[in-house]
Design a protein around this motif. Structure first.
Motif, PDB file in Angstrom:
ATOM      1  N   LEU A 119     -13.114  -4.765 -26.030  1.00  8.76           N
ATOM      2  CA  LEU A 119     -12.878  -5.425 -24.749  1.00  8.76           C
ATOM      3  C   LEU A 119     -12.070  -6.691 -24.962  1.00  8.76           C
ATOM      4  O   LEU A 119     -12.324  -7.456 -25.903  1.00  8.76           O
ATOM      5  CB  LEU A 119     -14.202  -5.781 -24.073  1.00  8.76           C
ATOM      6  N   SER A 120     -11.115  -6.926 -24.092  1.00  7.46           N
ATOM      7  CA  SER A 120     -10.387  -8.183 -24.116  1.00  7.46           C
ATOM      8  C   SER A 120     -11.285  -9.290 -23.564  1.00  7.46           C
ATOM      9  O   SER A 120     -12.319  -9.013 -22.949  1.00  7.46           O
ATOM     10  CB  SER A 120      -9.123  -8.075 -23.261  1.00  7.46           C
ATOM     11  N   PRO A 121     -10.915 -10.549 -23.757  1.00  8.62           N
ATOM     12  CA  PRO A 121     -11.719 -11.643 -23.194  1.00  8.62           C
ATOM     13  C   PRO A 121     -11.888 -11.551 -21.683  1.00  8.62           C
ATOM     14  O   PRO A 121     -12.843 -12.104 -21.134  1.00  8.62           O
ATOM     15  CB  PRO A 121     -10.929 -12.896 -23.583  1.00  8.62           C
ATOM     16  N   ALA A 129      -4.633  -4.592 -22.356  1.00  5.90           N
ATOM     17  CA  ALA A 129      -4.343  -6.020 -22.221  1.00  5.90           C
ATOM     18  C   ALA A 129      -3.127  -6.429 -23.035  1.00  5.90           C
ATOM     19  O   ALA A 129      -2.238  -7.142 -22.553  1.00  5.90           O
ATOM     20  CB  ALA A 129      -5.562  -6.836 -22.643  1.00  5.90           C
ATOM     21  N   ILE A 130      -3.057  -5.967 -24.281  1.00  2.00           N
ATOM     22  CA  ILE A 130      -1.983  -6.384 -25.181  1.00  2.00           C
ATOM     23  C   ILE A 130      -0.655  -5.714 -24.825  1.00  2.00           C
ATOM     24  O   ILE A 130       0.399  -6.357 -24.835  1.00  2.00           O
ATOM     25  CB  ILE A 130      -2.366  -6.068 -26.644  1.00  2.00           C
ATOM     26  N   ASN A 131      -0.713  -4.435 -24.495  1.00  4.27           N
ATOM     27  CA  ASN A 131       0.525  -3.680 -24.286  1.00  4.27           C
ATOM     28  C   ASN A 131       1.097  -3.786 -22.879  1.00  4.27           C
ATOM     29  O   ASN A 131       2.298  -3.590 -22.692  1.00  4.27           O
ATOM     30  CB  ASN A 131       0.307  -2.203 -24.617  1.00  4.27           C
ATOM     31  N   HIS A 132       0.238  -4.078 -21.893  1.00  2.57           N
ATOM     32  CA  HIS A 132       0.764  -4.135 -20.528  1.00  2.57           C
ATOM     33  C   HIS A 132       0.399  -5.400 -19.762  1.00  2.57           C
ATOM     34  O   HIS A 132       1.295  -6.110 -19.291  1.00  2.57           O
ATOM     35  CB  HIS A 132       0.321  -2.925 -19.714  1.00  2.57           C
ATOM     36  N   LEU A 133      -0.880  -5.689 -19.617  1.00  4.34           N
ATOM     37  CA  LEU A 133      -1.260  -6.800 -18.739  1.00  4.34           C
ATOM     38  C   LEU A 133      -0.721  -8.138 -19.255  1.00  4.34           C
ATOM     39  O   LEU A 133      -0.227  -8.954 -18.463  1.00  4.34           O
ATOM     40  CB  LEU A 133      -2.775  -6.858 -18.582  1.00  4.34           C
ATOM     41  N   GLY A 134      -0.804  -8.370 -20.553  1.00  2.00           N
ATOM     42  CA  GLY A 134      -0.263  -9.605 -21.113  1.00  2.00           C
ATOM     43  C   GLY A 134       1.229  -9.734 -20.902  1.00  2.00           C
ATOM     44  O   GLY A 134       1.710 -10.750 -20.379  1.00  2.00           O
TER      45      GLY A 134
END
Length: 329
Positions: A119-121, A129-134
């Motif tokens: 899970l991301s923070p 999170a790393i590949n898209h949302l960020g």
């Protein structure tokens, strides 16, 4: 695979006049990777500034030193994509640099590939999170500087792996990991990279002359994939990709890689240079590029779920909700 044998440096020599004077921001630039190969490939073409962003500043600095050694001006930025708060902090810092009035090219290269569940923070699948949302949040928070460029470009690094799955709008978090599959997760994030480029082109192409592309670098042996089991006695990850690909409608499935020589990061990054600087490619705004050309939907097995404007808009709205901020262009 990448069927164009030219290196990033080869392409940079061709596009030198288009690189000269540009401010280029690249994420994920650890030595030996595609991002590093890209920035080193264009460093001799006299860009105004190369901004290198990454999670591990010591590795970013190694690449920055190599860039400086060939005479290019460089700045570094800490960027941890898994955390939305960290993304906001990085964007705020860059936006405060008054001596960087614009960003001509943003290459969203940083990413992970088929990692175990975590899970991301912020409570998301870390791979999502790393590949898209960020990258989605980072790009939009920098849009003020990006649109100061007369002809900005945003490059999202995607993959042929988008074939492994569409975006899972109703269960993007795999029931908080209960049904997690690392390759299905990877597939949805690579589809998301392509859909985001389509949305950027649609929303900002006419008004701000922005061009956005998604790029598949080819089969690369780099830091991104060294943890995977693809060849040799244990090729379990290759088998998993083949089986999922068949389930997704490709009867042959992933295969035949034992006959394909992986290309180096220097060759893999050639399509980055093409997407970022070729003067004619803007006619295909929002397109998916590979081997320094626009992908062929049939020959290259491009999945319609990753090229649909309807899916792109749907993902844009969901992404705004997930990052907690709307971006109206």
């Amino acid at each position: 695979m990448n069927t164009d044998p030219r290196s990033a440096s080869d392409l940079a020599a061709i596009y030198e006049s288009h690189i000269k004077g540009k401010i280029v921001l690249t994420t994920g630039v650890s030595p030996g990777g595609l991002g590093a190969a890209f920035v080193l490939g264009i460093a001799r073409a006299q860009p105004e500034l190369l901004i290198l962003a990454g999670r591990d500043l010591s590795k970013v600095q190694q690449t920055a030193d190599a860039v400086s050694a060939v005479g290019a001006k460089v700045r570094t930025l800490e960027l941890e994509l898994v955390s939305l708060a960290a993304v906001r902090a990085a964007a705020e810092k860059l936006n405060s640099w008054d001596d960087v009035p614009r960003i001509d090219v943003l290459v969203n290269n940083a990413g992970v590939m088929a990692i175990d569940w975590a899970l991301s923070p912020d409570g998301f699948d870390s791979q999502l999170a790393i590949n898209h949302l960020g990258p989605f949040l980072f790009t939009n928070l920098l849009m003020g500087k990006i649109t100061k460029s007369p002809a900005p470009r945003v490059i999202n690094v995607t993959s042929e792996g988008h074939r492994l799955g569409p975006f899972r709008f109703d269960d993007y978090n795999f029931r908080d990991g209960e049904y997690y599959h690392k390759w299905l997760s990877y597939g949805q994030t690579k589809s998301a990279n392509m859909l985001m480029a389509i949305s950027l082109a649609e929303k900002l192409g006419s008004k701000h002359n922005l061009a956005a592309f998604s790029v598949h670098p080819g089969l690369i042996v780099s830091n991104l994939s060294r943890h995977l089991k693809l060849f040799g006695d244990d090729d379990s990850d290759m088998i998993a990709m083949r089986d999922i690909d068949r389930l997704m409608g490709n009867s042959i499935g992933w295969g035949g890689w034992e006959k394909i020589l992986p290309c180096t990061p220097e060759v893999g990054a050639n399509t980055y240079v093409y997407a970022a600087f070729d003067p004619e490619v803007t006619a295909h705004n929002g397109g998916y590029l590979l081997s320094c050309r626009l992908a062929d939907p049939w020959k290259d097995l491009v999945k319609p779920w990753a090229t649909s404007p309807v899916e792109a808009e749907r993902l844009w709205k969901l992404s705004e909700r997930l990052v907690g901020q709307e971006f109206s262009y």
